[in-house]
Design a protein around this motif. Sequence first.
Motif, PDB file in Angstrom:
ATOM      1  N   GLU A  97       0.741  -1.480   0.307  1.00  0.00           N
ATOM      2  CA  GLU A  97      -0.323   0.242  -0.032  1.00  0.00           C
ATOM      3  C   GLU A  97       0.715   1.423  -0.180  1.00  0.00           C
ATOM      4  OE1 GLU A  97      -1.582   0.846   4.685  1.00  0.00           O
ATOM      5  OE2 GLU A  97      -2.091  -1.416   3.810  1.00  0.00           O
ATOM      6  N   VAL A  98      -0.044   2.353  -0.697  1.00  0.00           N
ATOM      7  CA  VAL A  98       1.396   3.774  -0.600  1.00  0.00           C
ATOM      8  C   VAL A  98      -0.020   4.361  -0.469  1.00  0.00           C
ATOM      9  CG1 VAL A  98       2.143   4.983  -2.447  1.00  0.00           C
ATOM     10  CG2 VAL A  98       2.191   2.779  -2.962  1.00  0.00           C
ATOM     11  N   ARG A  99       0.474   5.619   0.232  1.00  0.00           N
ATOM     12  CA  ARG A  99       0.265   6.276   1.257  1.00  0.00           C
ATOM     13  C   ARG A  99       0.234   7.939   0.237  1.00  0.00           C
ATOM     14  NH1 ARG A  99      -3.321   4.521   5.852  1.00  0.00           N
ATOM     15  NH2 ARG A  99      -1.550   3.020   6.910  1.00  0.00           N
ATOM     16  N   LEU A 100      -0.540   7.905   0.041  1.00  0.00           N
ATOM     17  CA  LEU A 100      -0.437   9.326  -0.726  1.00  0.00           C
ATOM     18  C   LEU A 100      -1.502  11.085  -0.014  1.00  0.00           C
ATOM     19  CD1 LEU A 100      -1.747   8.552  -4.488  1.00  0.00           C
ATOM     20  CD2 LEU A 100       0.716   8.579  -3.551  1.00  0.00           C
ATOM     21  N   LYS A 101      -0.700  11.616   0.387  1.00  0.00           N
ATOM     22  CA  LYS A 101      -1.297  12.796   0.648  1.00  0.00           C
ATOM     23  C   LYS A 101      -1.507  14.386  -0.200  1.00  0.00           C
ATOM     24  CE  LYS A 101       0.032  11.934   4.673  1.00  0.00           C
ATOM     25  NZ  LYS A 101      -0.786  11.661   6.056  1.00  0.00           N
ATOM     26  N   GLU A 102      -2.625  14.599   0.347  1.00  0.00           N
ATOM     27  CA  GLU A 102      -3.614  16.242  -0.864  1.00  0.00           C
ATOM     28  C   GLU A 102      -1.978  16.647  -1.366  1.00  0.00           C
ATOM     29  OE1 GLU A 102      -5.808  19.607  -0.160  1.00  0.00           O
ATOM     30  OE2 GLU A 102      -6.398  18.653   1.383  1.00  0.00           O
ATOM     31  N   GLY A 103      -2.389  16.977  -2.505  1.00  0.00           N
ATOM     32  CA  GLY A 103      -0.914  18.511  -3.394  1.00  0.00           C
ATOM     33  C   GLY A 103       0.110  17.580  -3.755  1.00  0.00           C
ATOM     34  N   ASP A 104       0.354  16.247  -3.319  1.00  0.00           N
ATOM     35  CA  ASP A 104       1.112  15.599  -4.453  1.00  0.00           C
ATOM     36  C   ASP A 104       0.984  15.197  -5.822  1.00  0.00           C
ATOM     37  OD1 ASP A 104       2.703  14.875  -1.702  1.00  0.00           O
ATOM     38  OD2 ASP A 104       2.152  12.285  -1.590  1.00  0.00           O
ATOM     39  N   VAL A 105       1.867  15.419  -6.571  1.00  0.00           N
ATOM     40  CA  VAL A 105       2.173  15.442  -7.620  1.00  0.00           C
ATOM     41  C   VAL A 105       2.520  13.820  -7.799  1.00  0.00           C
ATOM     42  CG1 VAL A 105       2.688  16.042  -9.957  1.00  0.00           C
ATOM     43  CG2 VAL A 105       2.492  17.643  -8.749  1.00  0.00           C
ATOM     44  N   GLU A 106       1.277  12.437  -8.290  1.00  0.00           N
ATOM     45  CA  GLU A 106       1.534  11.402  -8.623  1.00  0.00           C
ATOM     46  C   GLU A 106       2.339  11.149  -9.846  1.00  0.00           C
ATOM     47  OE1 GLU A 106       1.265   7.358  -8.262  1.00  0.00           O
ATOM     48  OE2 GLU A 106       0.958   8.957  -6.656  1.00  0.00           O
ATOM     49  N   VAL A 107       2.049  11.693 -10.992  1.00  0.00           N
ATOM     50  CA  VAL A 107       2.997  11.488 -12.153  1.00  0.00           C
ATOM     51  C   VAL A 107       2.742  12.257 -12.980  1.00  0.00           C
ATOM     52  CG1 VAL A 107       0.798  10.343 -13.804  1.00  0.00           C
ATOM     53  CG2 VAL A 107       3.550  10.195 -14.411  1.00  0.00           C
ATOM     54  N   GLU A 108       3.715  13.326 -13.878  1.00  0.00           N
ATOM     55  CA  GLU A 108       4.479  14.036 -14.988  1.00  0.00           C
ATOM     56  C   GLU A 108       4.149  13.429 -16.246  1.00  0.00           C
ATOM     57  OE1 GLU A 108       5.501  17.980 -13.228  1.00  0.00           O
ATOM     58  OE2 GLU A 108       6.482  17.414 -13.901  1.00  0.00           O
ATOM     59  N   LEU A 109       3.629  13.301 -17.391  1.00  0.00           N
ATOM     60  CA  LEU A 109       3.590  12.819 -18.801  1.00  0.00           C
ATOM     61  C   LEU A 109       4.341  13.882 -19.858  1.00  0.00           C
ATOM     62  CD1 LEU A 109       1.178  10.161 -18.299  1.00  0.00           C
ATOM     63  CD2 LEU A 109       3.838   9.968 -18.704  1.00  0.00           C
ATOM     64  N   ILE A 110       5.298  14.407 -20.298  1.00  0.00           N
ATOM     65  CA  ILE A 110       5.774  15.700 -20.407  1.00  0.00           C
ATOM     66  C   ILE A 110       6.074  15.433 -21.971  1.00  0.00           C
ATOM     67  CG2 ILE A 110       7.482  17.399 -20.830  1.00  0.00           C
ATOM     68  CD1 ILE A 110       7.154  15.475 -17.779  1.00  0.00           C
ATOM     69  N   ARG A 111       5.733  15.629 -22.588  1.00  0.00           N
ATOM     70  CA  ARG A 111       5.489  15.282 -24.311  1.00  0.00           C
ATOM     71  C   ARG A 111       6.561  16.177 -24.810  1.00  0.00           C
ATOM     72  NH1 ARG A 111       2.355  14.089 -28.904  1.00  0.00           N
ATOM     73  NH2 ARG A 111       3.283  15.281 -30.666  1.00  0.00           N
ATOM     74  N   VAL A 112       7.191  15.464 -25.637  1.00  0.00           N
ATOM     75  CA  VAL A 112       8.986  16.166 -25.527  1.00  0.00           C
ATOM     76  C   VAL A 112       8.740  16.394 -27.221  1.00  0.00           C
ATOM     77  CG1 VAL A 112      11.291  15.816 -25.830  1.00  0.00           C
ATOM     78  CG2 VAL A 112      10.242  14.208 -23.455  1.00  0.00           C
ATOM     79  N   THR A 113       8.410  15.719 -28.143  1.00  0.00           N
ATOM     80  CA  THR A 113       8.512  15.656 -29.716  1.00  0.00           C
ATOM     81  C   THR A 113       7.536  15.009 -29.971  1.00  0.00           C
ATOM     82  OG1 THR A 113       9.782  16.223 -31.306  1.00  0.00           O
ATOM     83  CG2 THR A 113      10.279  13.908 -29.702  1.00  0.00           C
ATOM     84  N   GLY A 114       7.230  15.127 -31.314  1.00  0.00           N
ATOM     85  CA  GLY A 114       6.146  13.940 -32.233  1.00  0.00           C
ATOM     86  C   GLY A 114       6.128  14.823 -33.438  1.00  0.00           C
ATOM     87  N   LYS A 115       6.806  13.709 -34.421  1.00  0.00           N
ATOM     88  CA  LYS A 115       6.981  14.243 -35.649  1.00  0.00           C
ATOM     89  C   LYS A 115       6.383  13.003 -36.899  1.00  0.00           C
ATOM     90  CE  LYS A 115      11.302  15.605 -34.630  1.00  0.00           C
ATOM     91  NZ  LYS A 115      12.378  15.937 -34.348  1.00  0.00           N
ATOM     92  N   ILE A 116       6.964  13.050 -38.187  1.00  0.00           N
ATOM     93  CA  ILE A 116       6.874  12.049 -39.039  1.00  0.00           C
ATOM     94  C   ILE A 116       7.789  11.359 -39.846  1.00  0.00           C
ATOM     95  CG2 ILE A 116       6.136  11.533 -41.310  1.00  0.00           C
ATOM     96  CD1 ILE A 116       3.716  12.313 -39.033  1.00  0.00           C
TER      97      ILE A 116
END
Length: 293
Positions: free
Chosen positions: A266-285
Motif C-alpha cells: 500500500e502507498v499513502r498519497l497526500k493532498e497536493g502530491d504530484v503522482e505523475v507528470e507526462l511531458i510531451r518532448v516531441t512528435g514528428k513524421i
Amino acid sequence: MVGAITVGITGQATPPAGIHAAQQPPPSGLVAQSFELAAMHAETEPFTPPRPDQWTYVEVKMVRGKGAEQKGQKRNETTRSWVRADGRQSAEMIDGKLHILPETLDPPRTWVPQDYRTLAGLPTEPQALLDWLRARDSTGQDDKAQRDAASFNMINSMLRENVLPPRLKATLLRVLALIPGVTQSVGPVDFDGRPAIAVGMVQDGWRREDILLDPATHEFLGSRTVVVKDHTLYPPAGEGRQPGGRPDDLPPGARPEGTGRAVPEEVRLKEGDVEVELIRVTGKIVDAPGQTN
C-alpha cells in the motif's frame, strides 16, 4: 420563452432542459478561452500528412512522484515509440534497443486510436467528435461523470501520444471545453521546471487529471495527475492487500511497466502530491522506426 442559462464554477454555460446540443450557445469563460487559444495555436502548426509507409514518432518523458520506489518504478523514464501511418506495425525503444512488432493485417483495435488513417477520419466538429468519444467508452455508459472522465482521458492521451492533423488537434481541444466539470488553475503551476496553465477535472474523488498548456502560446505540453484528497493505493487481493482495502484504482503511469500488476504494497498519497507528470518532448513524421529526425 427560453429559460435563463446558468454559469457554473468552470465559467461554462449550462443550457436549460429541452435545448438540443446543436442549439446550445458556444461555451464561454476562462476554460473555454484557454482551449480556444490552444486550438488556434494548433491550427497554425506546420504539418504534412504522412505517406502510408511513413511512421509517427513520439517521445514522452515520465516523472513519477515520491511513491515511485514503493511501486518498484523509476522516478524518471522516457518512452520512445513509433507507429506506421497505416497502423499495421509499431515499434518501441526498450532498454536502448529497438523492438519492432510484427506487421498485422489490420490496425489493432485500441481504446485510443493510434493509426493516422483512423485519426484523420474522425469528425472535426466539436459536438460530433464528443459524441464519438462518448460512444467509444464501454465502461461507464450509464454513469455520466465516468463517461465524461473517460472522454477527457481519451483526448489527453490522443494529444500526448500521437502526431495529429492540425484541424483534428484543434477540434479535440475545443471538445474539452464542452465537458462538464473541467476547471482551470488560478495561476501558473510548475510543470517540469517551467510555468504552465493546468486545466483538468477531478476523478474518482481523490485525483485530478490535468492537461498542461504553455501560458504564452497555449501549446499543449503534456499532462499530470495531482492528488486532491489523501488516498491510499492498495495491492489487489492475494498480493498483500489489506482487509477493507480499495480495489486497484491507479492513475496513469502508476503501474510497473510490463507487469500488469498494481503496487506491491500500500502507498499513502497526500493532498497536493504530484503522482505523475507526462511531458510531451516531441512528435514528428519519420521514414522508418528508430529514426527521430
